[in-house]
Design a protein around this motif. Structure first.
Motif, PDB file in Angstrom:
ATOM      1  N   ALA A  72     -49.022  -3.722 -39.452  1.00 50.41           N
ATOM      2  CA  ALA A  72     -48.801  -4.909 -38.869  1.00 50.41           C
ATOM      3  C   ALA A  72     -47.632  -4.703 -37.778  1.00 50.41           C
ATOM      4  N   THR A  73     -46.686  -4.096 -38.094  1.00 53.00           N
ATOM      5  CA  THR A  73     -45.444  -3.821 -37.389  1.00 53.00           C
ATOM      6  C   THR A  73     -45.608  -3.054 -35.960  1.00 53.00           C
ATOM      7  N   VAL A  74     -46.596  -2.040 -36.145  1.00 45.48           N
ATOM      8  CA  VAL A  74     -46.650  -1.345 -34.967  1.00 45.48           C
ATOM      9  C   VAL A  74     -47.678  -1.897 -34.123  1.00 45.48           C
ATOM     10  N   ALA A  75     -48.510  -2.579 -34.910  1.00 44.66           N
ATOM     11  CA  ALA A  75     -49.518  -3.233 -33.912  1.00 44.66           C
ATOM     12  C   ALA A  75     -48.915  -4.141 -32.840  1.00 44.66           C
ATOM     13  N   TYR A 100     -52.342   5.446 -31.691  1.00 40.37           N
ATOM     14  CA  TYR A 100     -52.843   5.923 -33.112  1.00 40.37           C
ATOM     15  C   TYR A 100     -51.959   6.844 -33.777  1.00 40.37           C
ATOM     16  N   PRO A 101     -51.267   7.723 -33.313  1.00 37.83           N
ATOM     17  CA  PRO A 101     -50.310   8.478 -34.225  1.00 37.83           C
ATOM     18  C   PRO A 101     -49.320   7.557 -34.788  1.00 37.83           C
ATOM     19  N   ALA A 102     -49.031   6.559 -34.132  1.00 43.11           N
ATOM     20  CA  ALA A 102     -47.907   5.631 -34.530  1.00 43.11           C
ATOM     21  C   ALA A 102     -48.223   4.914 -35.667  1.00 43.11           C
ATOM     22  N   VAL A 103     -49.666   4.219 -35.581  1.00 42.51           N
ATOM     23  CA  VAL A 103     -50.055   3.618 -36.843  1.00 42.51           C
ATOM     24  C   VAL A 103     -50.419   4.204 -37.826  1.00 42.51           C
ATOM     25  N   LEU A 104     -50.933   5.433 -37.577  1.00 44.92           N
ATOM     26  CA  LEU A 104     -51.032   6.541 -38.883  1.00 44.92           C
ATOM     27  C   LEU A 104     -49.562   6.888 -39.495  1.00 44.92           C
ATOM     28  N   GLY A 105     -48.708   7.024 -38.623  1.00 41.86           N
ATOM     29  CA  GLY A 105     -47.413   7.397 -39.162  1.00 41.86           C
ATOM     30  C   GLY A 105     -46.729   6.280 -39.856  1.00 41.86           C
ATOM     31  N   SER A 106     -46.857   4.927 -39.347  1.00 36.47           N
ATOM     32  CA  SER A 106     -46.060   3.547 -39.823  1.00 36.47           C
ATOM     33  C   SER A 106     -47.085   3.430 -41.136  1.00 36.47           C
ATOM     34  N   THR A 107     -48.337   3.442 -41.136  1.00 34.73           N
ATOM     35  CA  THR A 107     -48.920   3.093 -42.244  1.00 34.73           C
ATOM     36  C   THR A 107     -48.489   3.985 -43.253  1.00 34.73           C
ATOM     37  N   VAL A 108     -48.700   5.103 -43.039  1.00 34.30           N
ATOM     38  CA  VAL A 108     -48.570   6.365 -44.255  1.00 34.30           C
ATOM     39  C   VAL A 108     -47.142   6.345 -44.667  1.00 34.30           C
ATOM     40  N   CYS A 141     -39.968  11.378 -44.695  1.00 33.73           N
ATOM     41  CA  CYS A 141     -39.478  12.271 -43.510  1.00 33.73           C
ATOM     42  C   CYS A 141     -40.216  13.674 -43.709  1.00 33.73           C
ATOM     43  N   LEU A 142     -40.368  14.247 -44.744  1.00 30.51           N
ATOM     44  CA  LEU A 142     -40.747  15.899 -44.977  1.00 30.51           C
ATOM     45  C   LEU A 142     -42.451  15.397 -44.894  1.00 30.51           C
ATOM     46  N   PHE A 143     -42.989  14.345 -45.191  1.00 29.10           N
ATOM     47  CA  PHE A 143     -44.511  14.231 -44.838  1.00 29.10           C
ATOM     48  C   PHE A 143     -44.789  13.714 -43.619  1.00 29.10           C
ATOM     49  N   THR A 144     -44.220  12.979 -42.748  1.00 27.26           N
ATOM     50  CA  THR A 144     -44.554  12.223 -41.704  1.00 27.26           C
ATOM     51  C   THR A 144     -43.912  12.875 -40.432  1.00 27.26           C
ATOM     52  N   LYS A 155     -46.666  11.593 -31.800  1.00 28.70           N
ATOM     53  CA  LYS A 155     -46.608  10.390 -31.163  1.00 28.70           C
ATOM     54  C   LYS A 155     -45.609  10.352 -29.978  1.00 28.70           C
ATOM     55  N   THR A 156     -44.339  11.111 -30.147  1.00 20.41           N
ATOM     56  CA  THR A 156     -43.634  11.062 -29.027  1.00 20.41           C
ATOM     57  C   THR A 156     -43.962  11.882 -27.914  1.00 20.41           C
ATOM     58  N   ARG A 157     -44.694  12.969 -28.096  1.00 21.18           N
ATOM     59  CA  ARG A 157     -45.272  13.755 -27.040  1.00 21.18           C
ATOM     60  C   ARG A 157     -46.348  12.716 -26.178  1.00 21.18           C
ATOM     61  N   LEU A 158     -47.221  12.337 -26.877  1.00 24.36           N
ATOM     62  CA  LEU A 158     -48.019  11.264 -26.266  1.00 24.36           C
ATOM     63  C   LEU A 158     -47.406  10.098 -25.483  1.00 24.36           C
ATOM     64  N   GLN A 159     -46.141   9.523 -25.837  1.00 27.14           N
ATOM     65  CA  GLN A 159     -45.696   8.496 -25.462  1.00 27.14           C
ATOM     66  C   GLN A 159     -45.099   8.960 -24.134  1.00 27.14           C
ATOM     67  N   LEU A 160     -44.941  10.143 -23.780  1.00 28.79           N
ATOM     68  CA  LEU A 160     -44.315  10.712 -22.695  1.00 28.79           C
ATOM     69  C   LEU A 160     -45.044  11.058 -21.602  1.00 28.79           C
TER      70      LEU A 160
END
Length: 300
Positions: free
Chosen positions: A28-31, A81-89, A130-133, A140-145
């Motif tokens: 919900a936060t990322v969306a 998509y990676p932001a949603v995946l990353g935030s959800t996980v 942090c180690l997992f994600t 996500k950062t590379r795609l945002q740039l």
């Protein structure tokens, strides 16, 4: 589960429900707030030593307007998509590890956790997450740039970026920035400790007003309470695919040398605009999903 209270009989089940509620909160936060995350990321790399081919942004509002005009909705949701995946996980695992740690520290204690237990539990959860994600956040950062005028090392999406990075740079590239990420665990630990203590104080205050026990007042907390508590608790590589900096210390030295103190605070406005409502929304969704699970359990 109220902070400091004894874990329920089905403690393991509650831990998984905490994970599910955390995942829902992360989604919900990322969306809702992803465009501000895109703006923050682009501000943080603009004006530095890298050749990111980004247009100049005057402020957050101008950045949102410029991205929307030149790139459309796709630009504002770059790396979604990676932001949603990353935030959800991340939030799912965070609440899972956090509540497991709290249950462990509760063993042998008099049904009350001290602030230090919340701090250590949150730090432990943050380090594991942090180690997992970290690989997800790097992609996500590379795609945002990426912008329409950015033609070098173009990724078509999350899976393409992941495959390309693994093929061209190796799996260690997925853990660039892990050092600063682990250092930032302290931020989350402080936030969760503040949230738990503020929540405990609010429950105590309500119990005195209504002359009921703490558990009853805990059930009476509403979304406005959770939003206020959440807000109150919250106060990379170059475009050619090669590393811009050698390591974290090199980042600090080069940023200070070429950009001064101001360079360390790029994107702070969009970050604040994102983080306060994000903290509120995260805890509102989390606590309300937990209430739904609790109500469902009581009916069965």
């Amino acid at each position: 589960m109220p902070p400091g209270a004894s874990p329920p009989a089905s403690a393991e089940a509650w831990t998984w429900e905490n994970a599910a509620a955390g995942a829902a909160a992360g989604f919900a936060t990322v969306a809702t707030l992803h465009p501000l995350d895109v703006v923050r990321t682009r501000f943080q790399v603009s004006g530095g030593r890298g050749c990111y081919d980004l247009p100049p942004y005057r402020n957050t509002a101008h950045a949102v307007y410029t991205i929307a005009r030149s790139e459309g909705l796709r630009g504002l949701y770059a790396g979604f998509y990676p932001a949603v995946l990353g935030s959800t996980v991340s939030w799912g695992l965070y609440f899972f590890f956090y509540n497991r740690a709290k249950q462990r520290y509760l063993q042998g204690k008099d049904d009350q956790l001290r602030p230090v237990h919340h701090l250590v539990s949150a730090a432990e959860a943050g380090a594991l997450v942090c180690l997992f994600t970290n690989p997800i956040w790097l992609v996500k950062t590379r795609l945002q740039l990426q912008t329409p005028s950015h033609h070098t090392s173009r990724y078509s999406g999350f899976s393409d970026a992941l495959r390309t990075i693994l093929k061209e740079e190796g799996w260690l590239a997925l853990y660039r920035g892990i050092g600063p990420g682990l250092l930032l665990v302290t931020h989350g630990a402080i936030q969760f400790t503040a949230y738990e203590e503020l929540r405990k104080a609010l429950i105590f205050a309500k119990s005195r007003q209504t002359r009921t026990d703490n558990r009853s007042c805990d059930d009476s907390l509403n979304s406005i309470d959770y939003a206020a508590l959440g807000a109150g608790s919250k106060q990379r590589p170059g475009s050619d695919g090669t590393p811009k900096y050698k390591d974290s210390w090199h980042v600090v030295k080069e940023t200070a040398r070429h950009e001064g103190v101001r360079g360390f605070y790029r994107g702070i406005t969009s970050n604040l605009l994102k983080n306060l409502p994000a903290a509120s929304l995260t805890f509102v969704v989390y606590e309300n999903v937990i209430k739904l699970f609790k109500a469902a359990k009581e009916k069965t």
